[in-house]
Design an enzyme around this catalytic site. Structure first.
Site, PDB file in Angstrom:
ATOM      1  N   ASP A  36       0.838  -1.188   0.000  1.00 26.02           N
ATOM      2  CA  ASP A  36       0.000   0.000   0.000  1.00 26.02           C
ATOM      3  C   ASP A  36       0.877   1.243   0.000  1.00 26.02           C
ATOM      4  O   ASP A  36       2.009   1.214   0.488  1.00 26.02           O
ATOM      5  CB  ASP A  36      -0.916   0.016   1.228  1.00 26.02           C
ATOM      6  CG  ASP A  36      -2.196   0.805   0.991  1.00 26.02           C
ATOM      7  OD1 ASP A  36      -3.261   0.169   0.869  1.00 26.02           O
ATOM      8  OD2 ASP A  36      -2.138   2.050   0.916  1.00 26.02           O
ATOM      9  N   ASP A  64       3.846   1.786  -4.777  1.00 26.22           N
ATOM     10  CA  ASP A  64       3.016   2.470  -5.774  1.00 26.22           C
ATOM     11  C   ASP A  64       2.931   1.543  -6.980  1.00 26.22           C
ATOM     12  O   ASP A  64       3.916   1.317  -7.674  1.00 26.22           O
ATOM     13  CB  ASP A  64       3.661   3.803  -6.158  1.00 26.22           C
ATOM     14  CG  ASP A  64       2.855   4.575  -7.205  1.00 26.22           C
ATOM     15  OD1 ASP A  64       1.914   4.012  -7.778  1.00 26.22           O
ATOM     16  OD2 ASP A  64       3.192   5.750  -7.449  1.00 26.22           O
ATOM     17  N   SER A 154     -15.632  -3.767 -10.634  1.00 25.49           N
ATOM     18  CA  SER A 154     -16.764  -3.103  -9.990  1.00 25.49           C
ATOM     19  C   SER A 154     -17.989  -3.341 -10.849  1.00 25.49           C
ATOM     20  O   SER A 154     -17.875  -3.562 -12.067  1.00 25.49           O
ATOM     21  CB  SER A 154     -16.501  -1.599  -9.861  1.00 25.49           C
ATOM     22  OG  SER A 154     -17.690  -0.894  -9.542  1.00 25.49           O
ATOM     23  N   TYR A 167     -13.827   5.813 -14.220  1.00 27.68           N
ATOM     24  CA  TYR A 167     -13.883   4.673 -13.302  1.00 27.68           C
ATOM     25  C   TYR A 167     -14.435   3.439 -14.013  1.00 27.68           C
ATOM     26  O   TYR A 167     -13.854   2.350 -13.930  1.00 27.68           O
ATOM     27  CB  TYR A 167     -14.750   5.037 -12.100  1.00 27.68           C
ATOM     28  CG  TYR A 167     -14.781   3.985 -11.029  1.00 27.68           C
ATOM     29  CD1 TYR A 167     -13.667   3.729 -10.239  1.00 27.68           C
ATOM     30  CD2 TYR A 167     -15.935   3.239 -10.790  1.00 27.68           C
ATOM     31  CE1 TYR A 167     -13.693   2.763  -9.245  1.00 27.68           C
ATOM     32  CE2 TYR A 167     -15.967   2.273  -9.804  1.00 27.68           C
ATOM     33  CZ  TYR A 167     -14.852   2.038  -9.033  1.00 27.68           C
ATOM     34  OH  TYR A 167     -14.871   1.067  -8.055  1.00 27.68           O
ATOM     35  N   LYS A 171     -12.439  -0.143 -14.836  1.00 31.70           N
ATOM     36  CA  LYS A 171     -12.915  -1.416 -14.304  1.00 31.70           C
ATOM     37  C   LYS A 171     -13.358  -2.355 -15.434  1.00 31.70           C
ATOM     38  O   LYS A 171     -13.173  -3.577 -15.349  1.00 31.70           O
ATOM     39  CB  LYS A 171     -14.058  -1.181 -13.319  1.00 31.70           C
ATOM     40  CG  LYS A 171     -13.645  -0.398 -12.073  1.00 31.70           C
ATOM     41  CD  LYS A 171     -12.538  -1.106 -11.300  1.00 31.70           C
ATOM     42  CE  LYS A 171     -12.237  -0.425  -9.983  1.00 31.70           C
ATOM     43  NZ  LYS A 171     -11.187  -1.121  -9.194  1.00 31.70           N
ATOM     44  N   PHE A 200     -20.175  -1.523  -1.041  1.00 34.27           N
ATOM     45  CA  PHE A 200     -19.625  -2.147   0.164  1.00 34.27           C
ATOM     46  C   PHE A 200     -19.316  -1.100   1.231  1.00 34.27           C
ATOM     47  O   PHE A 200     -19.039   0.064   0.925  1.00 34.27           O
ATOM     48  CB  PHE A 200     -18.339  -2.924  -0.179  1.00 34.27           C
ATOM     49  CG  PHE A 200     -18.602  -4.337  -0.604  1.00 34.27           C
ATOM     50  CD1 PHE A 200     -18.281  -5.401   0.232  1.00 34.27           C
ATOM     51  CD2 PHE A 200     -19.201  -4.602  -1.823  1.00 34.27           C
ATOM     52  CE1 PHE A 200     -18.545  -6.715  -0.153  1.00 34.27           C
ATOM     53  CE2 PHE A 200     -19.467  -5.906  -2.215  1.00 34.27           C
ATOM     54  CZ  PHE A 200     -19.141  -6.970  -1.376  1.00 34.27           C
TER      55      PHE A 200
END
Length: 261
Positions: A36, A64, A154, A167, A171, A200
């Site tokens: 992370d 990264d 997603s 986005y 995805k 979520f």
């Protein structure tokens, strides 16, 4: 593949779905590297896993995923601690919402689109290619399996809402990459699957007002609540353990289909 004593890499493992996945894999006996950009949070997660499951079970690696040098360094650090990884959980990602034509009539900044696609799609591919190249050199396990990786897409890949062009595109790219990558890596005994979660209860979601969270939860047919990160983690772990799951994209959304806005 039995996760017991296998080395696992979890990108975005310091919070939300990634953290839940790291914890679930550790519970099943895997040695987990929490990758992370948020070093302190990653270290806290790793320390908590070690306290629960034994010293050395988890390691934190600042990373990264869009920078090959950073990612390769993290993979090498994890391998030095746990041995070569056979499990990759690609969970790191970012979100944004911006209409292509702004309120003032100007076009959306190209930089915003590029940033989201770079992190979510290019970054995930970067992790996949480095993991796969190392995993392909390992000795095969039962059924000739060498490794398994899971991408995080997603429902926006299928039901993108107003303003979600970047986005949704990022995805959808992961969804489109799943089958050809599984076919590509079949010769090396490496499986590839993708989970497409709905709404979520992640830290980002929990920053919204309670009334907004309840409204979103009510849009889910059943169960009419936000998904639990542990439920995502359970599915990710099941993919690891079920050797016949390959090249598949699985929606995890309570039968949710997103409205246009």
């Amino acid at each position: 593949m039995n996760a017991q004593d296998q080395a696992a890499l979890v990108t975005g493992g310091a919070s939300g779905l990634g953290e839940a996945t790291a914890r679930e894999l550790a519970r099943l006996g895997a040695c987990v590297a929490v990758l992370d950009m948020q070093r302190e949070r990653a270290e806290r997660v790793a320390a908590d896993i070690n306290a629960q499951h034994g010293a050395g079970r988890a390691i934190a690696c600042e990373c990264d995923i869009t920078r090959t040098e950073s990612l390769q360094s993290a993979i090498e650090q994890a391998a030095a601690a746990h041995g070569p990884a056979r499990i990759l959980m690609n969970v790191a990602g970012i979100g944004t919402a911006k209409r292509i034509v702004q309120r003032d009539g100007s076009p959306a900044p190209l930089e915003d689109f590029t940033r989201v696609v770079t992190v979510n799609l290019v970054g995930s591919y970067n992790a996949a290619r480095l993991f796969a190249a190392a995993c392909a050199r390992l000795d095969p396990l039962a059924d000739g399996e060498r490794g398994v990786m899971v991408f995080t897409a997603s429902v926006a890949a299928f039901d993108g809402q107003v303003g979600q062009q970047a986005y949704s595109a990022s995805k959808a790219g992961l969804v489109g990459m799943t089958l050809p990558m599984a076919r590509d890596l079949a010769q090396h005994g490496i499986r590839v699957c993708t989970i497409a979660p709905g709404l979520f209860a992640t830290p980002l979601m929990q920053e919204l007002p309670e009334a907004v969270q309840q409204s979103l939860a009510a849009s889910i047919p059943f169960p009419p609540r936000l998904g639990k990160p542990e439920e995502f983690a359970q599915l990710a772990a099941h993919i690891v353990g079920n050797a016949h799951l390959n090249g598949e994209v699985i929606r995890l959304d309570g039968a949710l289909r997103m409205a246009p806005r």
